[in-house]
Design a protein around this motif. Structure first.
Motif, PDB file in Angstrom:
ATOM      1  N   SER B 173       0.838  -1.204   0.000  1.00  0.00           N
ATOM      2  CA  SER B 173       0.000   0.000   0.000  1.00  0.00           C
ATOM      3  C   SER B 173       0.873   1.253   0.000  1.00  0.00           C
ATOM      4  O   SER B 173       0.584   2.228  -0.693  1.00  0.00           O
ATOM      5  CB  SER B 173      -0.948   0.010   1.205  1.00  0.00           C
ATOM      6  OG  SER B 173      -0.224  -0.080   2.405  1.00  0.00           O
ATOM      7  N   LEU B 209      -7.643   8.346  -7.645  1.00  0.00           N
ATOM      8  CA  LEU B 209      -8.562   7.249  -7.323  1.00  0.00           C
ATOM      9  C   LEU B 209      -7.839   6.184  -6.484  1.00  0.00           C
ATOM     10  O   LEU B 209      -8.338   5.745  -5.442  1.00  0.00           O
ATOM     11  CB  LEU B 209      -9.069   6.652  -8.634  1.00  0.00           C
ATOM     12  CG  LEU B 209     -10.246   5.713  -8.575  1.00  0.00           C
ATOM     13  CD1 LEU B 209     -11.132   5.940  -9.787  1.00  0.00           C
ATOM     14  CD2 LEU B 209      -9.805   4.274  -8.525  1.00  0.00           C
ATOM     15  N   SER B 213      -8.237   5.463  -2.267  1.00  0.00           N
ATOM     16  CA  SER B 213      -8.836   4.175  -1.883  1.00  0.00           C
ATOM     17  C   SER B 213      -7.872   3.296  -1.083  1.00  0.00           C
ATOM     18  O   SER B 213      -8.274   2.609  -0.138  1.00  0.00           O
ATOM     19  CB  SER B 213      -9.287   3.413  -3.126  1.00  0.00           C
ATOM     20  OG  SER B 213     -10.128   4.223  -3.909  1.00  0.00           O
ATOM     21  N   ILE B 214      -6.601   3.337  -1.448  1.00  0.00           N
ATOM     22  CA  ILE B 214      -5.638   2.407  -0.842  1.00  0.00           C
ATOM     23  C   ILE B 214      -5.127   2.895   0.516  1.00  0.00           C
ATOM     24  O   ILE B 214      -4.571   2.121   1.292  1.00  0.00           O
ATOM     25  CB  ILE B 214      -4.502   2.137  -1.865  1.00  0.00           C
ATOM     26  CG1 ILE B 214      -5.002   1.097  -2.869  1.00  0.00           C
ATOM     27  CG2 ILE B 214      -3.227   1.671  -1.216  1.00  0.00           C
ATOM     28  CD1 ILE B 214      -4.009   0.728  -3.926  1.00  0.00           C
ATOM     29  N   TRP B 216      -6.644   3.281   3.101  1.00  0.00           N
ATOM     30  CA  TRP B 216      -7.246   2.500   4.190  1.00  0.00           C
ATOM     31  C   TRP B 216      -6.451   1.235   4.483  1.00  0.00           C
ATOM     32  O   TRP B 216      -6.342   0.816   5.641  1.00  0.00           O
ATOM     33  CB  TRP B 216      -8.700   2.143   3.844  1.00  0.00           C
ATOM     34  CG  TRP B 216      -9.499   3.373   3.589  1.00  0.00           C
ATOM     35  CD1 TRP B 216      -9.861   3.882   2.379  1.00  0.00           C
ATOM     36  CD2 TRP B 216      -9.988   4.306   4.567  1.00  0.00           C
ATOM     37  NE1 TRP B 216     -10.553   5.053   2.542  1.00  0.00           N
ATOM     38  CE2 TRP B 216     -10.652   5.334   3.869  1.00  0.00           C
ATOM     39  CE3 TRP B 216      -9.946   4.360   5.956  1.00  0.00           C
ATOM     40  CZ2 TRP B 216     -11.250   6.412   4.518  1.00  0.00           C
ATOM     41  CZ3 TRP B 216     -10.541   5.417   6.612  1.00  0.00           C
ATOM     42  CH2 TRP B 216     -11.193   6.427   5.892  1.00  0.00           C
ATOM     43  N   ALA B 217      -5.903   0.619   3.425  1.00  0.00           N
ATOM     44  CA  ALA B 217      -5.073  -0.580   3.626  1.00  0.00           C
ATOM     45  C   ALA B 217      -3.819  -0.208   4.413  1.00  0.00           C
ATOM     46  O   ALA B 217      -3.380  -0.939   5.308  1.00  0.00           O
ATOM     47  CB  ALA B 217      -4.689  -1.175   2.265  1.00  0.00           C
ATOM     48  N   LEU B 220      -4.747   0.288   8.118  1.00  0.00           N
ATOM     49  CA  LEU B 220      -5.001  -1.003   8.777  1.00  0.00           C
ATOM     50  C   LEU B 220      -3.670  -1.711   9.080  1.00  0.00           C
ATOM     51  O   LEU B 220      -3.453  -2.200  10.198  1.00  0.00           O
ATOM     52  CB  LEU B 220      -5.879  -1.884   7.869  1.00  0.00           C
ATOM     53  CG  LEU B 220      -6.090  -3.319   8.346  1.00  0.00           C
ATOM     54  CD1 LEU B 220      -6.922  -3.346   9.624  1.00  0.00           C
ATOM     55  CD2 LEU B 220      -6.767  -4.173   7.269  1.00  0.00           C
ATOM     56  N   PHE B 287     -11.742  13.845   3.679  1.00  0.00           N
ATOM     57  CA  PHE B 287     -13.058  14.409   4.002  1.00  0.00           C
ATOM     58  C   PHE B 287     -12.883  15.904   4.252  1.00  0.00           C
ATOM     59  O   PHE B 287     -12.842  16.344   5.407  1.00  0.00           O
ATOM     60  CB  PHE B 287     -13.658  13.719   5.233  1.00  0.00           C
ATOM     61  CG  PHE B 287     -13.745  12.218   5.084  1.00  0.00           C
ATOM     62  CD1 PHE B 287     -14.652  11.651   4.207  1.00  0.00           C
ATOM     63  CD2 PHE B 287     -12.906  11.379   5.799  1.00  0.00           C
ATOM     64  CE1 PHE B 287     -14.733  10.272   4.056  1.00  0.00           C
ATOM     65  CE2 PHE B 287     -12.977  10.003   5.654  1.00  0.00           C
ATOM     66  CZ  PHE B 287     -13.895   9.449   4.772  1.00  0.00           C
ATOM     67  N   PRO B 288     -12.764  16.692   3.187  1.00  0.00           N
ATOM     68  CA  PRO B 288     -12.425  18.112   3.323  1.00  0.00           C
ATOM     69  C   PRO B 288     -13.326  18.857   4.305  1.00  0.00           C
ATOM     70  O   PRO B 288     -14.557  18.715   4.237  1.00  0.00           O
ATOM     71  CB  PRO B 288     -12.597  18.656   1.908  1.00  0.00           C
ATOM     72  CG  PRO B 288     -12.464  17.480   1.015  1.00  0.00           C
ATOM     73  CD  PRO B 288     -13.015  16.319   1.785  1.00  0.00           C
ATOM     74  N   TYR B 289     -12.699  19.578   5.207  1.00  0.00           N
ATOM     75  CA  TYR B 289     -13.366  20.446   6.202  1.00  0.00           C
ATOM     76  C   TYR B 289     -14.133  19.669   7.280  1.00  0.00           C
ATOM     77  O   TYR B 289     -14.722  20.263   8.163  1.00  0.00           O
ATOM     78  CB  TYR B 289     -14.341  21.433   5.526  1.00  0.00           C
ATOM     79  CG  TYR B 289     -13.738  22.170   4.362  1.00  0.00           C
ATOM     80  CD1 TYR B 289     -12.640  23.016   4.545  1.00  0.00           C
ATOM     81  CD2 TYR B 289     -14.242  22.036   3.076  1.00  0.00           C
ATOM     82  CE1 TYR B 289     -12.077  23.694   3.477  1.00  0.00           C
ATOM     83  CE2 TYR B 289     -13.682  22.699   2.002  1.00  0.00           C
ATOM     84  CZ  TYR B 289     -12.603  23.522   2.213  1.00  0.00           C
ATOM     85  OH  TYR B 289     -12.034  24.174   1.148  1.00  0.00           O
ATOM     86  N   GLU B 290     -14.166  18.348   7.188  1.00  0.00           N
ATOM     87  CA  GLU B 290     -14.940  17.555   8.155  1.00  0.00           C
ATOM     88  C   GLU B 290     -14.088  17.116   9.344  1.00  0.00           C
ATOM     89  O   GLU B 290     -14.616  16.826  10.404  1.00  0.00           O
ATOM     90  CB  GLU B 290     -15.497  16.279   7.484  1.00  0.00           C
ATOM     91  CG  GLU B 290     -16.389  16.518   6.283  1.00  0.00           C
ATOM     92  CD  GLU B 290     -17.781  16.957   6.684  1.00  0.00           C
ATOM     93  OE1 GLU B 290     -18.135  16.779   7.851  1.00  0.00           O
ATOM     94  OE2 GLU B 290     -18.496  17.486   5.816  1.00  0.00           O
TER      95      GLU B 290
END
Lengths: 41, 397
Positions: B173, B209, B213-214, B216-217, B220, B287-290
């Protein structure tokens, strides 16, 4: 070698699941920062 | 090597953000407003204390009543209102869009873009290129670290399958994230002129993309290796001896080491610390601004005095949403570049740099001669455990 291949495979699987999971959960920027009122598509 | 990398990283952050403060400027001739000395100081790349402008935003509470002259202005002139908007202190109310939409203008975007297109790219290239060059020179001068004793043919299990899985999950990853991150960072500068903007745009689209997505791997796997190996990576006195003898990489001595030697502990903690920074800022960017992280981080840095030490100034205690994103991008990329350089060195020593090292993560089994040379204390522990195994165990019939 088996662990290496499994690790690479798991990376791909997690990536695909995360992509579809987050998009279906409405987490894409398009869903969060836009709405039908302001999009043409 | 690591010290040098950290020094460069610190230098990048310090030089890029810290300038020389201008001497106190006398603004009595303009009634407190900006004058030629301010402009000249900025042209000389000196930092000017902007509080004479950011604080001059009027005060409605002392406004003259509407029956008096100027009373209808509400204690704020137009310039004062624009200053309040520019420095983010205006009381703005919007019907939708939240705090992000309340920011009418913000001037940190220019400084961020200059850093993004300047020092971040050039120092990033220096760090990665310098590491590759240093390893090449080291390989040519030193060659691979060989095992002195002949291989015994007897092996011991160095890493279990689940440990190796976590390692390769993290490695695969990280490599995917690193390559796609570099494409995003350098694509416009190097790929677009060479292969065309269309190709660059296509690469960027897929890089984004894959990168999003990766991640998260990677997170973990980071948790997995922390849980598996943290107990073995706590510093102890064997590390002092290991470092004193340069880990056997320089010279002929091979200092004793447990499961992880001093160098591996540095790699481990670098991965954990930089990996955590990358993960945290990465989630903030996903997650922009979150997920505002600098609203918590900045006050802590100010309280500890670290902000003053590193940046020569205090950090904004309540950064604007856009500043959060800019700071997250800078920290994410800076930490990733430093970690990439460290991991390149790790890959070198785990493959061509040391005979027999790959087996530890390949099959998980290492020859006893290798284990004795590089991790003698760990080998003794393994042998003791094997010797203490219950002899009552009988093979199944």
């Amino acid at each position: 070698m088996k662990a290496l291949l499994l690790g690479v495979l798991a990376t791909c699987v997690i990536g695909v699941v995360a992509y579809y999971g987050l998009n279906n959960a409405g987490w894409s920027s398009q869903d969060v920062y836009s709405s039908d009122n302001v999009r043409l598509d | 090597m690591l010290n040098r990398l950290l020094s460069i990283a610190l230098l990048v952050m310090t030089v890029s953000v810290t300038g020389v403060w201008a001497q106190e400027i006398d603004r009595s001739s303009t009634g407190g407003a900006q004058n030629l000395a301010d402009i000249l100081a900025r042209q000389n790349a000196q930092k000017v204390d902007n509080s004479f402008r950011s604080d001059a935003t009027g005060d409605p509470s002392i406004a003259a009543p509407t029956t008096e002259n100027l009373g209808t202005l509400g204690g704020q002139s137009d310039p004062e209102l624009w200053r309040a908007l520019r420095f983010g202190s205006a009381d703005v109310t919007v019907s939708s869009g939240g705090r992000v939409a309340e920011v009418i203008m913000q001037d940190t975007g220019s400084a961020w873009l200059q850093f993004r297109e300047g020092p971040l790219l050039s120092y990033g290239a220096y760090i990665l290129g310098g590491t590759l060059l240093a390893l090449l020179v080291f390989y040519l001068l030193r060659g691979p670290v060989k095992v002195d004793e002949p291989f015994t043919g007897r092996t011991v299990t160095r890493f279990k399958a689940v440990e190796r899985f976590a390692h390769w999950l993290l490695a695969s990853s990280f490599i995917a994230l690193g390559l796609t991150g570099l494409l995003v960072l350098f694509g416009r500068l190097y790929i677009a002129p060479l292969l065309g903007k269309e190709t660059n745009a296509l690469l960027l689209e897929y890089s984004k993309l894959v990168h999003n997505s990766i991640g998260w791997a990677f997170m973990l796997a980071l948790v997995m290796i922390f849980v598996f190996w943290v107990a073995h990576n706590l510093p102890d006195k064997t590390d002092i001896k290991w470092f004193a003898q340069f880990g056997g990489i320089v010279g002929k001595n091979h200092p004793p080491a447990k499961k992880f030697n001093g160098g591996q502990k540095i790699i481990f903690w670098s991965v954990i610390v930089f990996g955590s920074v990358i993960s945290l800022t990465g989630v903030s960017l996903l997650f922009p601004y979150e997920v505002p992280i600098f609203a918590q981080f900045n006050p802590l840095m100010n309280q500890l005095g670290l902000a003053e030490l590193i940046w020569g100034n205090t950090l904004p205690e309540a950064p604007l949403p856009h500043q959060e994103m800019q700071a997250a991008q800078m920290m994410h990329t800076g930490a990733a570049l430093v970690l990439m350089a460290i991991i390149v060195a790790h890959i070198y020593i785990g493959t061509v740099g040391m005979q027999g090292a790959y087996d530890a993560m390949g099959s998980g089994e290492v020859d006893e001669a290798w284990a004795h040379q590089h991790h003698s204390l760990w080998l003794e522990e393994v042998k003791e455990k094997e010797g203490a195994a219950p002899k009552s165990a009988t093979p199944a019939e």
